[in-house]
Design an enzyme around this catalytic site. Structure first.
Site, PDB file in Angstrom:
ATOM      1  N   GLU A 241       1.040  -1.513  -0.005  1.00 38.59           N
ATOM      2  CA  GLU A 241       0.252   0.599   0.129  1.00 38.59           C
ATOM      3  C   GLU A 241       0.960   1.711  -0.357  1.00 38.59           C
ATOM      4  O   GLU A 241       0.440   2.202  -0.043  1.00 38.59           O
ATOM      5  CB  GLU A 241      -0.981   0.147   1.067  1.00 38.59           C
ATOM      6  CG  GLU A 241      -1.863   0.800   0.891  1.00 38.59           C
ATOM      7  CD  GLU A 241      -2.694   0.644   2.300  1.00 38.59           C
ATOM      8  OE1 GLU A 241      -4.029   0.448   1.785  1.00 38.59           O
ATOM      9  OE2 GLU A 241      -3.152   1.026   3.013  1.00 38.59           O
TER      10      GLU A 241
ATOM     11  N   HIS B 189       7.828 -26.675  -0.168  1.00 37.69           N
ATOM     12  CA  HIS B 189       6.554 -27.828  -1.045  1.00 37.69           C
ATOM     13  C   HIS B 189       6.083 -28.133  -1.853  1.00 37.69           C
ATOM     14  O   HIS B 189       5.239 -28.914  -2.480  1.00 37.69           O
ATOM     15  CB  HIS B 189       6.615 -29.174  -0.300  1.00 37.69           C
ATOM     16  CG  HIS B 189       7.631 -29.736   0.784  1.00 37.69           C
ATOM     17  ND1 HIS B 189       8.114 -31.250   0.602  1.00 37.69           N
ATOM     18  CD2 HIS B 189       8.408 -29.479   1.732  1.00 37.69           C
ATOM     19  CE1 HIS B 189       9.378 -30.968   1.391  1.00 37.69           C
ATOM     20  NE2 HIS B 189       9.448 -29.921   2.498  1.00 37.69           N
TER      21      HIS B 189
ATOM     22  N   LYS C  75     -14.405   0.254  -4.222  1.00 35.20           N
ATOM     23  CA  LYS C  75     -15.576   0.617  -3.972  1.00 35.20           C
ATOM     24  C   LYS C  75     -16.319   1.453  -4.371  1.00 35.20           C
ATOM     25  O   LYS C  75     -17.613   1.124  -4.026  1.00 35.20           O
ATOM     26  CB  LYS C  75     -14.846   1.967  -2.747  1.00 35.20           C
ATOM     27  CG  LYS C  75     -13.491   0.905  -1.501  1.00 35.20           C
ATOM     28  CD  LYS C  75     -14.438   1.917  -0.202  1.00 35.20           C
ATOM     29  CE  LYS C  75     -12.969   1.548   0.284  1.00 35.20           C
ATOM     30  NZ  LYS C  75     -12.181   2.238   1.781  1.00 35.20           N
TER      31      LYS C  75
END
Length: 443
Positions: A285, A306, A420
């Site tokens: 951010e 793995h 948003k």
């Protein structure tokens, strides 16, 4: 810095005078308050500004919640929960609920997603417990925590009534305005302030992180003390060669400029997994803007050897690793000899598990460096509140320096509003009528 050692010998980077000067200038710019985003620099001297009285006040409120409930639901998203979650995971026995003599209250988190199954399962599990809540939101209107709080608040009021609910709900919010501040005043909730000059991703050492941690039984005074020591160890007056945050910022920027676009943070201690998640928000951010920035990724080792190990070893050579290495575990367990030795592990008999883990770490480092993956190593003597407090501030300070070196404002997040607007338009939120028409036409 006794609680943290930085090793860049396997990074492939030689610190040039130009690189040193650039990092030092960025660190000085942080201190001067003259750089971009200078209205969000309250975190820089936050550790040294925290008083014993403030810690005592937070502890007193935590004790009240601990006395009221055995399940405390901490509601928040992003920086309003990741710091607390990271430290809780690092400092808490992951199997504590299996202990028959378990008496400590349990802290769980909500409001960090909009999963109907998650909140339903949480509410169902909470039926067996006495509950309280900490709601963390500057505005009180952020969608994810607001939905969760609406449901959890209703459950607390249903069980205990409004008067008792006011003693079981604590709000951490803006000092003067916003929906949550208004509600807290109306209902009489105890409140703590989110400082105006501290962004969410830097807020773990404010009440945002300290209250949930105190409720979880974590020694917040020691956490703050570790951060205070790191603040002193990374200030602009500290010579570059002795400043771990400045060196880390310089090396990762040099790697980025050399074509390494992905940084993988990892550790061989699984309880540090959420430190990775907190770190990813902090750097992603802060730096990911203007078409720039290192992409922060993470692994938990040895498990991910793995799964992701193949890519790290031989995939695109656009990545580097930063490994948090812990010298001494809290417990001691020795591998015993087995008469049949069907698993072929008798060569390890008498060794501590931590010895095997350390050799795995060293072997992986050498293999990855040989495979073209530069490696930075951060060594902690142990995992405790003091070392974790220092680690958190180390990363914060380096993030500010690194962002300024990159040429971005590390303290804004202009891109987070895009989704948003679309979400509100799709949900027909009042005030988004034109956006709703436009987005539905696209669909």
């Amino acid at each position: 810095m006794k609680n943290l050692k930085l090793d860049i010998r396997k990074s492939g980077i030689d610190i040039t005078p130009e690189l040193k000067d650039k990092a030092s200038a960025a660190n000085a710019l942080l201190e001067s308050g003259e750089g971009a985003g200078n209205d969000f620099l309250g975190w820089i001297h936050l550790p040294s500004s925290i008083t014993e009285e403030q810690i005592a006040c937070i502890k007193a409120q935590a004790d009240k919640l601990r006395a009221k409930a055995d399940l405390i639901i901490c509601i928040g998203i992003g920086g309003s929960y990741l710091g607390a979650k990271a430290v809780v995971e690092a400092m808490t026995d992951p199997f504590k609920l299996l202990h028959k003599d378990q008496k400590e209250p349990t802290v769980v988190f909500a409001g960090q997603n909009i999963s109907e199954d998650y909140i339903s399962q949480l509410m169902e599990a909470a039926r067996e417990h006495s509950i309280a809540a900490i709601i963390i939101s500057k505005s009180g209107t952020t969608t994810e925590p607001a939905i969760a709080f609406r449901l959890i608040k209703a459950e607390i009021e249903k069980r205990y009534g409004k008067q008792e609910a006011a003693e079981r709900i604590v709000a951490i919010t803006d000092k003067a305005r916003g929906a949550l501040k208004t509600l807290s005043t109306q209902e009489g909730y105890p409140t703590f302030v989110i400082p105006d000059d501290v962004g969410g991703r830097f807020s773990v050492l404010t009440p945002v992180g300290l209250l949930p941690l105190a409720v979880a039984g974590i020694d917040i005074a020691a956490l703050v003390h570790g951060a205070q020591a790191m603040e002193q160890a990374t200030g602009k007056e500290v010579p570059f060669e002795e400043n771990p945050s400045a060196i880390y910022a310089a090396v990762r920027n040099a790697l980025y400029n050399g074509g390494k676009k992905i940084e993988i943070l990892g550790s061989y201690e699984p309880r540090l997994q959420y430190i990775n998640e907190w770190w990813k928000q902090l750097y992603g951010e802060s730096e990911g803007k203007q078409g720039k920035g290192i992409f922060p990724a993470s692994v938990t080792l040895t498990a991910d050897l793995h799964s992701m190990g193949q890519y790290i070893q031989q995939g695109e050579r656009t990545l580097f690793e930063t490994i948090i290495s812990v010298v001494e575990p809290d417990h001691k367990m020795v591998i015993e000899s087995d008469a049949e030795n069907l698993d072929g592990l008798n060569f390890l008999a008498g060794k501590r598990i931590s010895e095997v883990n350390a050799k795995a770490e060293l072997g992986v480092q050498l293999a990855h460096v040989d495979g073209g993956v530069p490696n930075i190593r951060i060594e902690l003597p142990k995992v405790n509140e003091e070392t974790i407090g220092g680690l958190l501030y180390f990363f914060e300070r380096a993030c500010g320096i690194s962002g300024y070196m990159l040429g971005v404002n590390p303290f804004d997040q202009p891109g987070v509003e895009a989704y948003k607007k679309n979400m509100f338009a799709l949900l027909d939120k009042p005030g988004y009528e034109e956006e709703s028409k436009a987005i539905k036409a696209r669909l």
